[in-house]
Design a protein around this motif. Structure first.
Motif, PDB file in Angstrom:
ATOM      1  N   PRO A 541       0.820  -1.220   0.000  1.00  0.00           N
ATOM      2  CA  PRO A 541       0.000   0.000   0.000  1.00  0.00           C
ATOM      3  C   PRO A 541       0.851   1.265   0.000  1.00  0.00           C
ATOM      4  O   PRO A 541       1.843   1.355   0.733  1.00  0.00           O
ATOM      5  CB  PRO A 541      -0.804  -0.115   1.300  1.00  0.00           C
ATOM      6  N   GLU A 542       0.457   2.216  -0.840  1.00  0.00           N
ATOM      7  CA  GLU A 542       1.129   3.514  -0.905  1.00  0.00           C
ATOM      8  C   GLU A 542       0.334   4.590  -0.181  1.00  0.00           C
ATOM      9  O   GLU A 542       0.772   5.742  -0.108  1.00  0.00           O
ATOM     10  CB  GLU A 542       1.353   3.894  -2.371  1.00  0.00           C
ATOM     11  N   ARG A 543      -0.827   4.204   0.302  1.00  0.00           N
ATOM     12  CA  ARG A 543      -1.628   5.128   1.109  1.00  0.00           C
ATOM     13  C   ARG A 543      -2.458   4.295   2.076  1.00  0.00           C
ATOM     14  O   ARG A 543      -3.033   3.264   1.698  1.00  0.00           O
ATOM     15  CB  ARG A 543      -2.536   5.981   0.222  1.00  0.00           C
ATOM     16  N   ILE A 544      -2.520   4.740   3.321  1.00  0.00           N
ATOM     17  CA  ILE A 544      -3.324   4.079   4.347  1.00  0.00           C
ATOM     18  C   ILE A 544      -4.270   5.093   4.963  1.00  0.00           C
ATOM     19  O   ILE A 544      -3.865   6.195   5.332  1.00  0.00           O
ATOM     20  CB  ILE A 544      -2.437   3.452   5.448  1.00  0.00           C
ATOM     21  N   GLU A 545      -5.536   4.721   5.011  1.00  0.00           N
ATOM     22  CA  GLU A 545      -6.546   5.542   5.677  1.00  0.00           C
ATOM     23  C   GLU A 545      -7.040   4.776   6.907  1.00  0.00           C
ATOM     24  O   GLU A 545      -7.527   3.643   6.793  1.00  0.00           O
ATOM     25  CB  GLU A 545      -7.724   5.828   4.742  1.00  0.00           C
ATOM     26  N   ILE A 546      -6.875   5.381   8.069  1.00  0.00           N
ATOM     27  CA  ILE A 546      -7.350   4.777   9.315  1.00  0.00           C
ATOM     28  C   ILE A 546      -8.794   5.212   9.546  1.00  0.00           C
ATOM     29  O   ILE A 546      -9.102   6.410   9.532  1.00  0.00           O
ATOM     30  CB  ILE A 546      -6.476   5.189  10.518  1.00  0.00           C
ATOM     31  N   VAL A 547      -9.685   4.249   9.727  1.00  0.00           N
ATOM     32  CA  VAL A 547     -11.107   4.550   9.928  1.00  0.00           C
ATOM     33  C   VAL A 547     -11.603   3.823  11.176  1.00  0.00           C
ATOM     34  O   VAL A 547     -11.061   2.785  11.577  1.00  0.00           O
ATOM     35  CB  VAL A 547     -11.963   4.118   8.712  1.00  0.00           C
ATOM     36  N   ASN A 548     -12.620   4.400  11.794  1.00  0.00           N
ATOM     37  CA  ASN A 548     -13.210   3.756  12.970  1.00  0.00           C
ATOM     38  C   ASN A 548     -13.965   2.490  12.593  1.00  0.00           C
ATOM     39  O   ASN A 548     -13.963   1.506  13.329  1.00  0.00           O
ATOM     40  CB  ASN A 548     -14.157   4.726  13.690  1.00  0.00           C
ATOM     41  N   GLU A 549     -14.618   2.530  11.416  1.00  0.00           N
ATOM     42  CA  GLU A 549     -15.411   1.384  10.994  1.00  0.00           C
ATOM     43  C   GLU A 549     -15.511   1.378   9.475  1.00  0.00           C
ATOM     44  O   GLU A 549     -15.801   2.404   8.852  1.00  0.00           O
ATOM     45  CB  GLU A 549     -16.812   1.443  11.610  1.00  0.00           C
ATOM     46  N   LEU A 550     -15.266   0.231   8.881  1.00  0.00           N
ATOM     47  CA  LEU A 550     -15.400   0.098   7.434  1.00  0.00           C
ATOM     48  C   LEU A 550     -16.875   0.054   7.054  1.00  0.00           C
ATOM     49  O   LEU A 550     -17.684  -0.547   7.773  1.00  0.00           O
ATOM     50  CB  LEU A 550     -14.709  -1.183   6.962  1.00  0.00           C
ATOM     51  N   PRO A 551     -17.259   0.693   5.940  1.00  0.00           N
ATOM     52  CA  PRO A 551     -18.674   0.681   5.526  1.00  0.00           C
ATOM     53  C   PRO A 551     -19.115  -0.713   5.128  1.00  0.00           C
ATOM     54  O   PRO A 551     -18.310  -1.513   4.627  1.00  0.00           O
ATOM     55  CB  PRO A 551     -18.704   1.646   4.335  1.00  0.00           C
ATOM     56  N   ARG A 552     -20.394  -1.007   5.350  1.00  0.00           N
ATOM     57  CA  ARG A 552     -20.930  -2.341   5.079  1.00  0.00           C
ATOM     58  C   ARG A 552     -22.116  -2.262   4.131  1.00  0.00           C
ATOM     59  O   ARG A 552     -22.831  -1.265   4.077  1.00  0.00           O
ATOM     60  CB  ARG A 552     -21.405  -3.000   6.389  1.00  0.00           C
ATOM     61  N   THR A 553     -22.333  -3.364   3.402  1.00  0.00           N
ATOM     62  CA  THR A 553     -23.534  -3.507   2.594  1.00  0.00           C
ATOM     63  C   THR A 553     -24.673  -3.961   3.487  1.00  0.00           C
ATOM     64  O   THR A 553     -24.512  -4.148   4.693  1.00  0.00           O
ATOM     65  CB  THR A 553     -23.326  -4.521   1.462  1.00  0.00           C
ATOM     66  N   GLU A 554     -25.867  -4.207   2.879  1.00  0.00           N
ATOM     67  CA  GLU A 554     -27.040  -4.574   3.671  1.00  0.00           C
ATOM     68  C   GLU A 554     -26.906  -5.912   4.364  1.00  0.00           C
ATOM     69  O   GLU A 554     -27.641  -6.206   5.308  1.00  0.00           O
ATOM     70  CB  GLU A 554     -28.300  -4.575   2.795  1.00  0.00           C
ATOM     71  N   VAL A 555     -25.972  -6.770   3.931  1.00  0.00           N
ATOM     72  CA  VAL A 555     -25.784  -8.050   4.608  1.00  0.00           C
ATOM     73  C   VAL A 555     -24.443  -8.126   5.328  1.00  0.00           C
ATOM     74  O   VAL A 555     -23.987  -9.205   5.705  1.00  0.00           O
ATOM     75  CB  VAL A 555     -25.914  -9.231   3.629  1.00  0.00           C
ATOM     76  N   GLY A 556     -23.809  -6.974   5.551  1.00  0.00           N
ATOM     77  CA  GLY A 556     -22.620  -6.938   6.390  1.00  0.00           C
ATOM     78  C   GLY A 556     -21.287  -7.093   5.681  1.00  0.00           C
ATOM     79  O   GLY A 556     -20.241  -7.107   6.329  1.00  0.00           O
ATOM     80  N   LYS A 557     -21.279  -7.194   4.360  1.00  0.00           N
ATOM     81  CA  LYS A 557     -20.013  -7.255   3.645  1.00  0.00           C
ATOM     82  C   LYS A 557     -19.393  -5.855   3.604  1.00  0.00           C
ATOM     83  O   LYS A 557     -20.096  -4.843   3.600  1.00  0.00           O
ATOM     84  CB  LYS A 557     -20.216  -7.743   2.209  1.00  0.00           C
ATOM     85  N   ILE A 558     -18.069  -5.809   3.535  1.00  0.00           N
ATOM     86  CA  ILE A 558     -17.396  -4.521   3.370  1.00  0.00           C
ATOM     87  C   ILE A 558     -17.753  -3.943   2.006  1.00  0.00           C
ATOM     88  O   ILE A 558     -17.662  -4.619   0.989  1.00  0.00           O
ATOM     89  CB  ILE A 558     -15.873  -4.689   3.503  1.00  0.00           C
ATOM     90  N   SER A 559     -18.185  -2.679   1.996  1.00  0.00           N
ATOM     91  CA  SER A 559     -18.609  -2.034   0.754  1.00  0.00           C
ATOM     92  C   SER A 559     -17.434  -1.293   0.130  1.00  0.00           C
ATOM     93  O   SER A 559     -17.149  -0.143   0.486  1.00  0.00           O
ATOM     94  CB  SER A 559     -19.768  -1.066   1.020  1.00  0.00           C
ATOM     95  N   LYS A 560     -16.762  -1.943  -0.797  1.00  0.00           N
ATOM     96  CA  LYS A 560     -15.632  -1.292  -1.449  1.00  0.00           C
ATOM     97  C   LYS A 560     -16.083  -0.197  -2.406  1.00  0.00           C
ATOM     98  O   LYS A 560     -15.311   0.721  -2.707  1.00  0.00           O
ATOM     99  CB  LYS A 560     -14.773  -2.338  -2.171  1.00  0.00           C
ATOM    100  N   ALA A 561     -17.325  -0.267  -2.858  1.00  0.00           N
ATOM    101  CA  ALA A 561     -17.845   0.817  -3.700  1.00  0.00           C
ATOM    102  C   ALA A 561     -17.844   2.125  -2.919  1.00  0.00           C
ATOM    103  O   ALA A 561     -17.470   3.184  -3.445  1.00  0.00           O
ATOM    104  CB  ALA A 561     -19.253   0.478  -4.175  1.00  0.00           C
TER     105      ALA A 561
END
Length: 574
Positions: A541-561
């Protein structure tokens, strides 16, 4: 024991599906006949499978819910009465669409099998869907009725009001049913689900269910795609192709009639409806339903009812393993767990197998049909690091093809998964552009998923084509990199995405949730760690973003969109 049932089924030309549904792509006649001749399609509807269990084991508990318990005989009878009401009161007929927005509940099962009896197609709107999805689905299907949960289930959202407001925009929506304890809470124009099911609406039946001959090669359910970009697509599944997968999933997981199966994700999601509910009904097992899908509620359900079999998503596995009160729950009744939908952490597989001595089915699955998974009896290393084999290896046609979709790749190399067979759908509903893009003239469906077939016959998943980051002409499969990053002592969770770059096309970026007690993780730290793990420089990785919580889809998958949208906004602001 599963699948030890007597069946009579017809091998006749009745396998030809309807073409009366505008925008539906039917199975070709020759393939229909082939699947029936080979015994893959048994020409059974959903209610046929239920009625078999009701005949063979009428007093067996079919469903246990938070409000009541039903035997197979009672579930079958309730679905018959509801079917009569839907045909009589709502005028529903074969190939009409109705929208479901149920929680995990006994009412879902009653309505699902009622629709099967009259050939009506339920549409699986999930509880977390809102106005945009509801409006899209009603418009797409021209649904004539909706079902929603009212005051009986405390879900933290008013689904009746949602569908009442949105439904007013559509003249074709003529009937609305809600699960309520207090009918006074219903808006004008709504009907109590219980009154319809119990035959309390006052009308004389206008149909005899024995006179309705539902074609098992017609669509029996409309699933929805994940909708991570744009609105969800409609995925029609016929009775034949879906029941085929019920049977084979029950075989693969070795589901027993004395087991208690419980859906861990929304019941209208394919992971639950197909792999858990369908397999359990096929085997004549008991289904325990819990509307609240948090770890405490699910662990309590397992302990209370002796839960044996389920399909939680990987984040739920981690939530259970890391639960502060885990030792207070008795989960010893677990027999087999299936998990997938996104990459399952190998260490979670090892811990579940070691702690509870379960069989683990690591699965790659899609609502469109593909189901590839390890078996409970497989070596734990295979369960942890691969997704095993197709559930019906003699029937499922599976290829791994190159970028041009012209040739199969060399065994062991990664490529796009392409499928065809008796358990796969034939096209998205009323979406010709998508079908043209992802189906060829021979009926092969190109999934846009990257897999590889190992020498031992097991498949490995590398991710979606969109998860393939192309940096300066080099392909980087994000899930494989995530597997390494997640082992860093500071990393609680990670999602790797491509960052747009004018010179290289894309660079590698990582969104990271930190383990409690840490407040930073730099690119240099991660680079040194990955160097020690033997990861090539161009993949780091050339960039790292620290987040409190990754976004999720309606069934709990990580939403990369959502993450891709976020990084674009960040770049623009900079």
């Amino acid at each position: 024991m599963p699948n030890e049932h007597s069946y009579t089924y017809m091998q006749e030309s009745a396998c030809t599906p309807t073409t009366d549904i505008e925008g539906y792509v039917p199975f070709p006649d020759d393939r229909c006949q082939e699947y029936v001749d080979e015994g893959y399609w048994r020409n059974l509807t959903f209610h046929d499978v239920l009625d078999r269990a009701a005949t063979e084991t009428p007093e067996q508990t079919a469903v246990i819910g938070p409000h009541r318990e039903l035997t197979y005989e009672e579930l079958a009878e309730n679905s018959r009465q509801l079917a009569i009401s839907l045909a009589t009161e709502a005028g529903l007929e074969e190939n009409d669409f109705v929208v479901f927005q149920f929680p995990n509940s006994s009412e879902f099962l009653e309505a699902f099998f009622a629709c099967s009896r009259i050939g009506v197609i339920p549409v699986m709107l999930l509880p977390r869907h809102r106005e945009a999805e509801a409006r899209h689905v009603l418009d797409l299907t021209e649904a004539k009725a909706v079902f929603a949960a009212g005051d009986r289930y405390q879900l933290g959202f008013d689904h009746v009001s949602l569908l009442d407001d949105v439904g007013d925009e559509f003249d074709h929506l003529t009937h609305r049913f809600a699960v309520v304890d207090d009918e006074e809470t219903l808006p004008e124009g709504w009907t109590s689900f219980d009154a319809a099911r119990d035959g309390d609406l006052g009308s004389e039946p206008s149909v005899d269910l024995e006179d309705i001959d539902v074609n098992p090669s017609n669509p029996g359910v409309l699933l929805l795609s994940g909708g991570t970009t744009g609105m969800p697509k409609g995925i029609p599944r016929t009775y034949n192709d879906y029941v085929f997968q019920w049977e084979y999933m029950a075989k693969v997981a070795n589901v027993q009639s004395d087991w208690v199966a419980f859906p861990s994700v929304p019941i209208g999601h394919n992971a639950s409806l197909n792999c858990v509910i369908g397999a359990a009904i096929w085997a004549g097992a008991t289904i325990a339903v819990e509307p609240v899908l948090k770890p405490d509620a699910l662990m309590s359900l397992i302990e209370r009812h002796g839960g044996s079999y389920s399909l939680p998503i990987p984040t739920q596995l981690i939530d259970i393993l890391e639960h502060p009160d885990l030792e207070e729950y008795d989960l010893s009744s677990l027999e087999v767990l299936v998990s997938g939908g996104q990459k399952v952490r190998p260490k979670a597989v090892y811990e579940f197998v070691d702690r509870w001595d379960i069989g683990f089915c690591n699965i790659f699955g899609m609502a469109e049909g593909p189901l590839i998974c390890t078996r409970p009896e497989d070596d734990v290393d295979d369960q942890a690091h691969t997704v095993g084999r197709p559930i019906a290896p003699d029937a499922d046609e599976v290829r791994i093809v190159d970028e041009a979709r012209e040739e199969e790749v060399t065994r062991g190399d990664a490529g796009e998964l392409s499928v065809r067979g008796p358990g796969f759908f034939t096209g998205y509903l009323r979406h010709a552009e998508e079908n043209d893009e992802n189906f060829d003239d021979d009926g092969w469906f190109y999934t846009e998923d990257v897999l590889a077939l190992n020498d031992d016959g097991n498949y490995e998943v590398y991710g979606r084509l969109k998860d393939t980051i192309i940096r300066g002409g080099e392909n980087i499969y994000a899930p494989g990199l995530e597997d390494v990053i997640i082992e860093h002592e500071k990393v609680e969770n990670v999602a790797v995405i491509g960052i747009p770059d004018d010179r290289l096309g894309e660079r590698v970026g990582a969104y990271i949730e930190l383990v409690d007690g840490y407040d930073s993780l730099t690119v240099d730290e991660m680079g040194e760690y990955l160097k020690g793990q033997g990861i090539a420089v161009f993949k780091r990785p050339e960039r790292i973003e620290i987040v409190n919580e990754l976004p999720r889809t309606e069934v709990g998958k990580i939403s990369k969109a959502d993450l891709r949208d976020d990084i674009v906004k960040r770049l623009e602001s900079e």
